[in-house]
Scaffold this motif. Structure first.
Motif, PDB file in Angstrom:
ATOM      1  N   ASP A 160      54.114  36.039  52.828  1.00  0.00           N
ATOM      2  CA  ASP A 160      55.220  35.620  52.101  1.00  0.00           C
ATOM      3  C   ASP A 160      54.817  34.037  52.457  1.00  0.00           C
ATOM      4  N   SER A 161      53.676  33.659  52.767  1.00  0.00           N
ATOM      5  CA  SER A 161      53.432  31.967  53.553  1.00  0.00           C
ATOM      6  C   SER A 161      52.666  31.296  52.480  1.00  0.00           C
ATOM      7  N   PHE A 162      52.847  30.246  52.510  1.00  0.00           N
ATOM      8  CA  PHE A 162      51.847  28.656  52.036  1.00  0.00           C
ATOM      9  C   PHE A 162      50.081  29.364  52.072  1.00  0.00           C
ATOM     10  N   PRO A 163      49.570  29.378  50.699  1.00  0.00           N
ATOM     11  CA  PRO A 163      47.941  29.946  50.947  1.00  0.00           C
ATOM     12  C   PRO A 163      47.097  29.139  51.859  1.00  0.00           C
ATOM     13  N   PRO A 164      46.727  29.245  52.342  1.00  0.00           N
ATOM     14  CA  PRO A 164      45.797  29.512  53.965  1.00  0.00           C
ATOM     15  C   PRO A 164      44.667  27.893  52.993  1.00  0.00           C
ATOM     16  N   ILE A 165      44.456  26.267  53.486  1.00  0.00           N
ATOM     17  CA  ILE A 165      43.917  25.485  53.748  1.00  0.00           C
ATOM     18  C   ILE A 165      42.871  25.597  54.384  1.00  0.00           C
ATOM     19  N   VAL A 166      41.780  25.313  53.310  1.00  0.00           N
ATOM     20  CA  VAL A 166      40.098  25.077  54.288  1.00  0.00           C
ATOM     21  C   VAL A 166      39.674  23.571  53.912  1.00  0.00           C
ATOM     22  N   ILE A 167      39.591  23.626  55.235  1.00  0.00           N
ATOM     23  CA  ILE A 167      39.204  21.978  54.928  1.00  0.00           C
ATOM     24  C   ILE A 167      37.845  21.675  55.127  1.00  0.00           C
ATOM     25  N   ASN A 168      36.763  21.481  54.700  1.00  0.00           N
ATOM     26  CA  ASN A 168      35.449  21.565  54.706  1.00  0.00           C
ATOM     27  C   ASN A 168      35.004  20.203  55.423  1.00  0.00           C
ATOM     28  N   ILE A 169      34.192  19.263  56.475  1.00  0.00           N
ATOM     29  CA  ILE A 169      33.783  18.050  56.609  1.00  0.00           C
ATOM     30  C   ILE A 169      31.989  18.463  56.740  1.00  0.00           C
ATOM     31  N   THR A 170      31.508  17.431  56.081  1.00  0.00           N
ATOM     32  CA  THR A 170      30.227  17.667  55.899  1.00  0.00           C
ATOM     33  C   THR A 170      29.463  15.866  56.603  1.00  0.00           C
ATOM     34  N   PRO A 240      48.017  21.231  44.372  1.00  0.00           N
ATOM     35  CA  PRO A 240      48.965  21.053  43.769  1.00  0.00           C
ATOM     36  C   PRO A 240      49.938  19.870  43.824  1.00  0.00           C
ATOM     37  N   SER A 241      51.196  20.117  43.053  1.00  0.00           N
ATOM     38  CA  SER A 241      51.891  19.026  42.543  1.00  0.00           C
ATOM     39  C   SER A 241      52.890  18.966  43.362  1.00  0.00           C
ATOM     40  N   SER A 242      53.023  19.951  44.307  1.00  0.00           N
ATOM     41  CA  SER A 242      53.662  19.867  45.732  1.00  0.00           C
ATOM     42  C   SER A 242      52.868  19.032  47.098  1.00  0.00           C
ATOM     43  N   MET A 243      51.424  18.868  46.635  1.00  0.00           N
ATOM     44  CA  MET A 243      51.015  17.976  48.197  1.00  0.00           C
ATOM     45  C   MET A 243      51.189  17.151  46.951  1.00  0.00           C
ATOM     46  N   VAL A 244      50.887  16.334  46.095  1.00  0.00           N
ATOM     47  CA  VAL A 244      50.424  15.578  45.160  1.00  0.00           C
ATOM     48  C   VAL A 244      51.762  14.543  44.595  1.00  0.00           C
ATOM     49  N   ALA A 245      53.794  15.121  45.000  1.00  0.00           N
ATOM     50  CA  ALA A 245      54.645  14.790  45.074  1.00  0.00           C
ATOM     51  C   ALA A 245      55.544  14.251  46.559  1.00  0.00           C
ATOM     52  N   ASN A 246      54.147  15.054  47.955  1.00  0.00           N
ATOM     53  CA  ASN A 246      54.655  14.149  48.522  1.00  0.00           C
ATOM     54  C   ASN A 246      53.739  13.664  49.094  1.00  0.00           C
ATOM     55  N   VAL A 271      42.098  10.436  58.237  1.00  0.00           N
ATOM     56  CA  VAL A 271      42.817  10.648  59.189  1.00  0.00           C
ATOM     57  C   VAL A 271      44.252  10.989  57.815  1.00  0.00           C
ATOM     58  N   TRP A 272      44.798   9.759  57.192  1.00  0.00           N
ATOM     59  CA  TRP A 272      45.258  10.184  55.610  1.00  0.00           C
ATOM     60  C   TRP A 272      45.225  10.926  54.983  1.00  0.00           C
ATOM     61  N   PHE A 273      44.199  10.831  54.479  1.00  0.00           N
ATOM     62  CA  PHE A 273      43.100  12.696  53.285  1.00  0.00           C
ATOM     63  C   PHE A 273      43.663  13.789  53.778  1.00  0.00           C
ATOM     64  N   LEU A 274      43.018  13.744  55.225  1.00  0.00           N
ATOM     65  CA  LEU A 274      43.722  14.905  55.806  1.00  0.00           C
ATOM     66  C   LEU A 274      45.022  15.072  56.246  1.00  0.00           C
ATOM     67  N   GLU A 275      46.169  14.220  56.598  1.00  0.00           N
ATOM     68  CA  GLU A 275      47.467  13.961  56.478  1.00  0.00           C
ATOM     69  C   GLU A 275      47.928  15.002  55.198  1.00  0.00           C
ATOM     70  N   ILE A 276      47.444  14.301  54.845  1.00  0.00           N
ATOM     71  CA  ILE A 276      48.172  14.374  52.547  1.00  0.00           C
ATOM     72  C   ILE A 276      47.930  16.484  52.596  1.00  0.00           C
ATOM     73  N   GLY A 277      46.125  16.909  53.136  1.00  0.00           N
ATOM     74  CA  GLY A 277      45.278  17.950  52.868  1.00  0.00           C
ATOM     75  C   GLY A 277      46.385  18.921  53.764  1.00  0.00           C
ATOM     76  N   THR A 278      47.387  18.855  54.570  1.00  0.00           N
ATOM     77  CA  THR A 278      47.907  19.582  55.236  1.00  0.00           C
ATOM     78  C   THR A 278      49.057  19.561  55.373  1.00  0.00           C
TER      79      THR A 278
END
Lengths: 286, 264
Positions: A160-170, A240-246, A271-278
């Motif tokens: 029932d959780s928000f699905p996992p968020i995986v962030i690749n830094i390369t 997702p639209s919820s992140m876009v809205a935030n 840092v800003w990207f990571l804040e939006i993405g999490t």
């Protein structure tokens, strides 16, 4: 879909895949230091943010709002040689209260009190969990495969959780595609087929570059990106639209259909990207 | 003479303990003999805020006190500074961790705010005057119909406003910039509701569907358990977002109620 908030009943899962290949020793033109140092600072900043979000009561521990993982790929500082290695105390997925309680050390902000990227406060000392490391090649497919196993198990235990968020830094070219019979695109597709009742896992990509070039943030097309930018764009999830809205609520311009991808970000943008993405709920401009 | 008769219903987020309810509400129904006008307030502590319960309790107690602010930009600006100073003065002497200290210094606490007073209830200019920061909403009901809601937020706009009362002095200018003031004429028989975001959004949706039934049902609510049952049903149906919910009801009467109802 993608509407669940982070709570103790339904914590979130945020996993970083951190390129620790030899090329990460290159200088980060836009922010100083090496790419490895910049990536480690950004991950430390987001781990701090997640700890701060989870710190609620005076004198209390962090609440279990998140499980987090950091998988380094390339150099393995503990086991030695090349491969994939969990970088948070050797554990793949760690509850945020444990992260809260066990930084490697506490140090003064590197950029001093004027460093906006770390929310520095005069006299404030900040925890460090991840060290910059580089060496060997770039086994990105193996990293997605290794992280995916743990992400799959986590999703099965948190339906029932928000699905996992995986962030690749390369910073560049994958060197192990195909790996175990599947190429990078296939491994990414397998990862993002993992789901909870609230949606499929999200894969975001941060493509660092030692060159001076304009930043590309949350694009809707791969046009103009240098190699391997189009491939990384192609495996990046649509926000997702919820992140876009935030993000829009925080006055960030993002087009519908934008992907979780950034190219050549400076540290502040990263840092800003990571804040939006999490961030999935409760935007507050404090 | 119009009299105010207030009641408050609240329920914590599903999965939280009752003591973790991070909204707060307070009311003072006034004292006509002493010239004290009714005041009421509802605030909603941000999920990620530090020590939100202390902040929201501090805000509501200060607002309904006899020293509480007038509903003007200037008076509220002075009040915001006062409550921020008191918050800082009551900071922990020592923090348990550098993360806790970092949070106190860089983020602090934060809450949406809807404060209201009723003025001139003994004359033709009887009215509510309200101030708002964020998406806690006042609903003005007459004869089972919604006359207005304040701030005039749309159903799709909840959760997007960054406005609220923060503890950091740097937040003062944005707070004053975002502060909204409103007013409306009241009559005996009117009912005012103030609801925090999730419930306010649900109220707007339900009001568009069958507002007469909605407002009559809420005006007749007489027990916490009845409120909790409505919230549980709507959460289970996926119509009400899982969040702390608070509903403050102010009935405007011409005489004090004859019965005292106690919820046990």
């Amino acid at each position: 879909m993608y509407e669940q908030t982070f709570s103790r009943a339904n914590p979130g899962c945020i996993v970083f895949l951190l390129d620790r290949s030899d090329s990460m020793k290159q200088p980060w033109q836009s922010s100083g230091g090496t790419l490895a140092e910049g990536a480690a600072r950004a991950v430390n900043k987001i781990l701090l943010d997640l700890c701060v979000k989870s710190a609620k009561e005076v004198g209390g521990r962090a609440r279990h709002y998140f499980d987090v993982g950091v998988f380094g790929y390339g150099a393995c500082p503990v086991a030695g040689g090349e491969g994939v290695e969990p970088a948070l105390g050797g554990q793949p997925i760690v509850p945020i209260p444990q992260v809260f309680d066990s930084p490697l050390r506490v140090e003064a902000p590197r950029g001093g009190p004027d460093d906006e990227t770390v929310d520095a406060v005069a006299g404030s000392r900040l925890p460090v969990w991840i060290e910059p490391v580089f060496g060997y090649r770039t086994p990105m497919c193996q990293a997605i495969a290794a992280a995916g196993e743990h992400v799959y198990g986590w999703a099965a235990n948190h339906p029932d959780s928000f699905p996992p968020i995986v962030i690749n830094i390369t910073d560049g070219m994958v060197t192990d595609s195909p790996y175990d019979g599947a190429d990078l695109t296939e491994w990414a597709a397998r990862l993002t087929s993992i789901e909870t009742r609230d949606g499929r896992a999200l894969l975001f990509n941060i493509f660092l570059s030692p060159r001076l070039a304009p930043e590309v943030l949350f694009p809707t097309t791969a046009a103009g990106l240098p190699e391997p930018g189009p491939d990384l764009f192609g495996i990046s999830s649509v926000l997702p639209s919820s992140m876009v809205a935030n993000a829009r609520g925080a006055r960030v311009e993002i087009a519908d259909g934008a992907r979780g991808f950034v190219f050549n970000a400076g540290l502040a943008t990263l840092v800003w990207f990571l804040e939006i993405g999490t961030r999935v709920a409760d935007v507050r401009d404090r | 003479m119009i009299l105010a008769c207030s009641t408050c219903f609240a329920l914590e987020k599903q999965g939280s303990a009752p003591l973790e309810w991070e909204d707060a509400a307070a009311y003072h129904d006034g004292d006509p003999a002493a010239g004290v006008e009714p005041r009421f307030v509802v605030v909603d502590g941000a999920t990620e805020a530090y020590d939100a319960i202390r902040w929201v309790e501090h805000l509501v107690a200060s607002f309904v006190a006899h020293t509480g602010p007038a509903i003007t930009h200037d008076a509220l600006g002075v009040w915001f500074e006062q409550v921020q100073r008191l918050w800082a003065a009551e900071a922990p002497a020592r923090f348990a961790t550098v993360i806790e200290r970092h949070k106190f210094l860089t983020e602090g606490s934060f809450a949406t705010f809807l404060g209201c007073r009723l003025a001139d209830l003994d004359g033709p200019g009887a009215r509510w005057e309200a101030a708002a920061l964020g998406d806690t909403v006042l609903f003005h009901i007459r004869d089972g119909r919604l006359l207005s809601h304040f701030p005039p937020i749309g159903v799709d706009e909840f959760g997007l406003s960054p406005a609220g009362v923060g503890t950091r002095p740097e937040a003062l200018d944005p707070m004053l910039r975002d502060l909204e003031l409103g007013a409306g004429e009241v009559r005996a028989g009117d009912v005012l509701f103030v609801a925090t975001d999730a419930l306010a959004q649900w109220l707007l949706v339900e009001a568009a569907r069958d507002e007469s039934s909605l407002w009559w049902a809420l005006a007749a609510l007489d027990h916490d358990a009845a409120f909790a049952a409505i919230v549980a049903d709507q959460r289970a149906a996926g119509r009400l977002h899982n969040d702390d919910v608070t509903l403050l009801r102010v009935r405007l009467l011409t005489e004090a109620p004859g019965d005292l109802v106690m919820c046990l």
